[in-house]
Motif scaffolding. Structure first.
Motif, short mmCIF file in Angstrom:
data_model
loop_
_atom_site.label_atom_id
_atom_site.label_comp_id
_atom_site.label_asym_id
_atom_site.label_seq_id
_atom_site.Cartn_x
_atom_site.Cartn_y
_atom_site.Cartn_z
N GLU A 1 -44.52 -56.29 -17.94
CA GLU A 1 -45.41 -55.97 -16.82
C GLU A 1 -45.14 -54.58 -16.27
O GLU A 1 -46.07 -53.85 -15.95
CB GLU A 1 -45.28 -57.01 -15.71
CG GLU A 1 -46.29 -56.82 -14.59
CD GLU A 1 -47.75 -56.83 -15.07
OE1 GLU A 1 -48.56 -56.05 -14.50
OE2 GLU A 1 -48.09 -57.58 -16.00
N ARG A 2 -43.89 -54.19 -16.17
CA ARG A 2 -43.57 -52.85 -15.65
C ARG A 2 -44.08 -51.77 -16.60
O ARG A 2 -44.63 -50.76 -16.15
CB ARG A 2 -42.05 -52.71 -15.44
CG ARG A 2 -41.64 -51.35 -14.93
CD ARG A 2 -42.21 -51.09 -13.53
NE ARG A 2 -41.94 -49.73 -13.12
CZ ARG A 2 -42.90 -48.82 -12.88
NH1 ARG A 2 -44.16 -49.14 -12.98
NH2 ARG A 2 -42.56 -47.60 -12.53
N ARG B 1 -46.52 -52.10 -18.71
CA ARG B 1 -47.99 -52.18 -18.61
C ARG B 1 -48.49 -51.36 -17.41
O ARG B 1 -49.50 -50.68 -17.50
CB ARG B 1 -48.40 -53.64 -18.49
CG ARG B 1 -49.83 -53.91 -18.88
CD ARG B 1 -50.15 -55.41 -18.92
NE ARG B 1 -49.53 -56.04 -20.08
CZ ARG B 1 -48.67 -57.05 -20.03
NH1 ARG B 1 -48.30 -57.58 -18.89
NH2 ARG B 1 -48.17 -57.55 -21.15
N GLU B 2 -47.77 -51.41 -16.30
CA GLU B 2 -48.13 -50.62 -15.12
C GLU B 2 -48.07 -49.12 -15.41
O GLU B 2 -48.96 -48.38 -15.04
CB GLU B 2 -47.19 -50.94 -13.95
CG GLU B 2 -47.39 -52.31 -13.35
CD GLU B 2 -46.30 -52.65 -12.33
OE1 GLU B 2 -45.42 -51.79 -12.05
OE2 GLU B 2 -46.33 -53.78 -11.82
N ILE B 3 -46.99 -48.70 -16.06
CA ILE B 3 -46.82 -47.28 -16.41
C ILE B 3 -47.95 -46.83 -17.32
O ILE B 3 -48.55 -45.77 -17.11
CB ILE B 3 -45.45 -47.04 -17.07
CG1 ILE B 3 -44.33 -47.27 -16.05
CG2 ILE B 3 -45.37 -45.64 -17.67
CD1 ILE B 3 -42.93 -47.32 -16.64
N GLY C 1 -50.97 -48.18 -17.64
CA GLY C 1 -52.24 -48.18 -16.90
C GLY C 1 -52.35 -47.05 -15.91
O GLY C 1 -53.40 -46.38 -15.83
N GLN C 2 -51.31 -46.81 -15.15
CA GLN C 2 -51.33 -45.75 -14.13
C GLN C 2 -51.53 -44.38 -14.76
O GLN C 2 -52.11 -43.49 -14.13
CB GLN C 2 -50.02 -45.76 -13.33
CG GLN C 2 -49.89 -46.94 -12.41
CD GLN C 2 -48.48 -47.07 -11.83
OE1 GLN C 2 -47.55 -46.35 -12.22
NE2 GLN C 2 -48.31 -48.02 -10.93
N ASN C 3 -51.06 -44.21 -15.97
CA ASN C 3 -51.13 -42.91 -16.64
C ASN C 3 -52.21 -42.85 -17.72
O ASN C 3 -52.30 -41.87 -18.44
CB ASN C 3 -49.76 -42.56 -17.21
CG ASN C 3 -48.75 -42.36 -16.11
OD1 ASN C 3 -48.70 -41.29 -15.51
ND2 ASN C 3 -47.96 -43.38 -15.81
N GLU D 1 -38.40 -42.98 -15.05
CA GLU D 1 -38.19 -44.20 -14.26
C GLU D 1 -36.84 -44.86 -14.58
O GLU D 1 -36.59 -45.98 -14.14
CB GLU D 1 -39.32 -45.20 -14.54
CG GLU D 1 -40.69 -44.73 -14.14
CD GLU D 1 -40.87 -44.71 -12.63
OE1 GLU D 1 -40.31 -45.59 -11.95
OE2 GLU D 1 -41.57 -43.81 -12.14
#
Length: 95
Positions: A18-19, A21-23, A25-27, A61
């Motif tokens: 999930e973490r 996936r966030e990176i 998506g955000q980028n 990160e």
């Protein structure tokens, strides 16, 4: 398989899916989740440039990751154009 050579690569990342996936998506990275290896390990696949960006963002990160020594983007959208050809070739083997 030779047609896949050089289309991309893969990276192993030591983090929850999930973490990462966030990176991604955000980028707006053009990569695909190839595998969830464990609760804290994933593998991503995609173009070499995009995988390099993902690894750089992970390092920022403090997330461990490394590019795999492979020149094929297994388990990614990049191999979709070859799907029909590969199925036809496999059908000839099976008969």
């Amino acid at each position: 398989m030779d047609r896949l050579f050089g289309l991309g690569t893969m990276a192993a990342i030591g983090c929850e899916a999930e973490r990462v996936r966030e990176i991604v998506g955000q980028n707006k990275l053009d990569v695909d989740l190839a595998a969830e290896n464990s609760a804290t390990s994933v593998t991503y696949s995609g173009p070499k440039v995009e995988i390099a960006k993902l690894l750089k963002l992970c390092r920022k990160e403090r997330i461990a990751g490394r590019q795999l020594s492979i020149d094929y983007p297994y388990h990614s959208r990049l191999i979709e154009p070859l799907k029909e050809t590969m199925l036809d070739e496999l059908a000839q083997i099976v008969g």
